[in-house]
Each structure stands twice: as structure tokens, then as C-alpha cells.
Design a protein around this motif. Structure first.
Motif, short mmCIF file in Angstrom:
data_model
loop_
_atom_site.label_atom_id
_atom_site.label_comp_id
_atom_site.label_asym_id
_atom_site.label_seq_id
_atom_site.Cartn_x
_atom_site.Cartn_y
_atom_site.Cartn_z
N THR A 107 0.82 -1.20 0.00
CA THR A 107 0.00 0.00 0.00
C THR A 107 0.86 1.26 0.00
O THR A 107 0.54 2.24 -0.68
CB THR A 107 -0.94 0.01 1.22
OG1 THR A 107 -1.63 -1.24 1.29
CG2 THR A 107 -1.96 1.13 1.11
N ILE A 108 1.96 1.23 0.74
CA ILE A 108 2.89 2.37 0.74
C ILE A 108 3.46 2.58 -0.67
O ILE A 108 3.53 3.71 -1.16
CB ILE A 108 4.04 2.14 1.75
CG1 ILE A 108 3.51 2.18 3.18
CG2 ILE A 108 5.14 3.19 1.56
CD1 ILE A 108 2.93 3.51 3.61
N ALA A 109 3.83 1.49 -1.33
CA ALA A 109 4.34 1.59 -2.69
C ALA A 109 3.30 2.17 -3.64
O ALA A 109 3.63 2.98 -4.52
CB ALA A 109 4.80 0.21 -3.19
N THR A 110 2.05 1.78 -3.45
CA THR A 110 0.96 2.32 -4.27
C THR A 110 0.84 3.83 -4.09
O THR A 110 0.68 4.57 -5.06
CB THR A 110 -0.37 1.64 -3.90
OG1 THR A 110 -0.27 0.24 -4.17
CG2 THR A 110 -1.53 2.23 -4.69
N CYS A 111 0.93 4.28 -2.84
CA CYS A 111 0.84 5.72 -2.56
C CYS A 111 2.01 6.49 -3.17
O CYS A 111 1.82 7.56 -3.76
CB CYS A 111 0.79 5.97 -1.05
SG CYS A 111 -0.68 5.32 -0.21
N LEU A 112 3.22 5.95 -3.06
CA LEU A 112 4.40 6.61 -3.61
C LEU A 112 4.32 6.69 -5.13
O LEU A 112 4.69 7.71 -5.73
CB LEU A 112 5.67 5.86 -3.20
CG LEU A 112 6.03 5.88 -1.71
CD1 LEU A 112 7.22 4.96 -1.45
CD2 LEU A 112 6.35 7.30 -1.24
#
Length: 341
Positions: free
Chosen positions: A114-119
Motif C-alpha cells: 500500500t505504501i508503494a501504491t501511494c508513492l
């Protein structure tokens, strides 16, 4: 009635066009500029045993903005941060928007995917990452599959402090600040409608959804909160509410607007909260009902008595009446808030 300089206009409209002498965009960045000028020697931030005056906070924010600008960050760029409620998180709330860039505070409870998606979706060019979250950030960067500037936040109060294994980036936060100019004249927004912050939902029903705040909205909401919560220069605000959540309900800017003191807190723990209230004479704090419940059910061994009243704002869910009654019996005054995004 027209507005301009032409003949035949009403006298109150003639020669009253907007210009640099009579108009500036509304932006919460101005709150720091004002408090640094009006309260230069006043304590602005406390964190552990450390304290920063408003002069020092202003200088650190300008250093951060200057250093980011020297590394190519400017208007419209996204700077993400993965950190708890530490001074660097507060400083980013001023330095990044002051460049006309967009701050993206990440939810520290999210997983790597999810963090990668946001970045990726936010097109972050810089990531400030606290050492405590090095494992999940490392995995997120691997999933992201592209390069960005990663800055290590090595907080003295954090569990990863001084651990080389927690280093992910090419530079530490302190080293980045050392590159910056403490007198940097940041440009600020060109228009008060310019984007200031990018925030993501938790993604419980799919990928996270992005929410954008603009400078005008943040300015007005912060002032509204300062008035509703009766913040003054004597206020001492304890950071029990995550700054990543709706920019800390805009209290990141509201406390500064009032000239109050921010007390940072890495973890929401009953003992730490009661200690801060007694030690720093905390006057205000915010949190979801779960925070109130934590205090109500705290063991007697960690409770601290205090003679002053502490105002608490809660939201996100309706707190049970029994919890409110128990809070008030301990010396808290609870205000139930409604909504933001």
C-alpha cells in the motif's frame, strides 16, 4: 459593477486591482513566519528532553526547504514522509508547502504494497523515512521499482536510533538540513488554491484514494480549529493525534497560528500521556475515542494527577457517554468534533 482601472467605475472599484502590495495568498506557512517574529524566544516544540524556540523552528524549516530546493524540488513536486509525531514531521508541514511542493504524509500503519501504491500514485520525488519503519519502507521501495531521494530520519527518541541497519537513503535528515540556508526566502504558493498536501485513505475497499488540500483550505480550517479549541500563546498541545491523519486535523498549523507549544509524542501510551500532561502542563490534545478509552482504563500506577483542566477534542466515532464521564472526572473536558475530509 466591474473591478478595474477604467473610467466610469464606482470609486470603491477604481484603481483597486489586486497586486503584491495589497494581496497575498492565504497559506498556513504565514503562521510560522508570524510566530517566529512575534514569539522568537518562546518554546515552539518539545520532544523528549529537547526544545526548539520559534526562531529555531523557523530556521530548521527554512534549511529543509532550501536543501530540497537545491536538490531540484519545486512547485508541484511531491515529498512523502513516513514518520510518527516527531519534530521532522512538523517541520515538513511548513518547509514542503513553502516551496509550492506537495506534502504526502504516509500512514505508518500501512503495509509495504500500500505504501508503494501511494508513492507511485502520488509521484513522490523524495521520501523522508523514520528508522523505525525501515523494514516496511525497504520492501515498499523494492515494489516501487524506481529511484527517488530517500532521507533517513534518525530520531533520538526512536527504537532505530543509531542503528546502521535502519539506513535506507543516501543522506540523513540532519545532513540534509546542514546543506540548507537558515535565512532561505521560500517562494510560497502562487495562488491560495495551489495544492498543499496529498493524503490517502487506508484502502480498505481497494487501493487508497488520494485527497488534496489547498493552502486556503488549510489556512481557514486551522484558524477555525484554533478558535473553536480556544488556543492561545499559553496553550501546550500534546500530539496524541497522528500528524499523518488529515494533517493532524490541521493542528500542525493551528497551534503555531496561536503561538502555542507543540509537544511531540512518538507513541500513544497512557504513561507517556500522563507524564507529558504533568511535566509540561499540557492544555490540549486530540484523538479518536480509543485514546480516551486508553486513558480511562490506565492503571493507577501510570496515572498522574494534575491541577489544571485539559481540553480534549475527539472524533472519528461517537465516544460512549461513560467514557466522557470518566474523562471529565479525571480533569479533562471533552469536545466531540465532526468530520473534515
Amino acid at each position: 459593477m466591474g473591478v478595474g482601472t477604467g473610467e466610469g467605475l464606482h470609486p470603491f472599484a477604481r484603481d483597486l486591482d489586486r497586486n503584491a502590495a495589497n494581496y497575498v495568498p492565504l497559506s498556513p506557512i504565514s503562521f510560522l513566519e508570524r510566530s517566529a517574529f512575534v514569539y522568537p524566544a518562546k518554546v515552539a516544540v518539545r520532544h523528549g528532553d529537547a526544545a526548539l524556540t520559534y526562531t529555531e523552528l523557523d530556521a530548521r524549516c527554512r534549511r529543509l526547504a532550501s536543501a530540497l530546493a537545491r536538490r531540484g524540488i519545486g512547485r508541484g513536486d511531491t515529498v512523502a514522509i513516513m514518520a510518527p509525531n516527531i519534530p521532522a514531521m512538523l517541520e515538513a508541514h511548513y518547509a514542503v508547502p513553502a516551496l509550492g511542493a506537495i506534502l504526502n504524509p504516509l500512514n505508518i500503519r500501512l503495509d509495504a504494497r500500500t505504501i508503494a501504491t501511494c508513492l507511485a500514485h502520488g509521484e513522490a520525488k523524495v521520501l523522508l523515512a523514520d528508522a523505525e519503519f525501515a523494514p516496511v519502507v525497504r520492501d515498499a521501495l523494492a515494489l516501487l521499482g524506481r529511484q527517488l531521494l530517500v532521507v533517513d530520519l534518525d530520531d533520538a527518541e526512536g527504537p532505530g536510533h543509531g542503528d546502521p541497519a535502519s539506513r535506507l537513503g543516501a543522506i540523513t535528515y540532519d545532513a540534509l538540513l546542514a546543506e540548507g540556508d537558515p535565512c532561505f526566502a521560500w517562494p510560497g504558493p502562487e495562488d491560495e488554491w495551489d495544492a498543499l498536501a496529498l493524503l490517502y485513505t487506508s484502502g480498505t475497499t481497494g487501493d487508497p484514494k488520494g485527497v488534496v488540500y489547498h493552502h486556503r483550505g488549510a489556512y481557514l480550517n486551522a484558524l477555525g480549529n484554533a478558535l473553536a479549541f480556544a488556543l492561545t500563546p499559553a496553550s501546550v498541545y500534546l500530539w496524541t493525534l497522528p500528524m499523518f491523519h488529515c494533517n493532524g486535523w490541521t493542528y500542525t498549523w493551528a497551534v503555531t497560528a496561536a503561538g502555542g507549544t507543540h509537544v511531540c509524542l512518538r507513541r500513544v501510551e497512557a504513561a507517556a500521556i500522563f507524564h507529558a500532561i504533568a511535566e509540561h502542563r499540557v492544555t490540549h490534545l486530540c484523538g479518536a475515542p480509543v485514546v480516551l478509552n486508553l486513558l480511562v482504563h490506565a492503571p493507577e500506577t501510570v496515572r498522574r494527577r494534575f491541577a489544571h483542566r485539559v481540553d480534549v477534542a475527539t472524533g472519528g466515532a461517537a465516544p460512549p457517554s461513560a467514557v466522557i464521564e470518566a474523562m471529565e472526572a479525571m480533569g479533562f473536558r471533552v469536545t466531540h468534533l465532526y468530520g473534515l475530509t
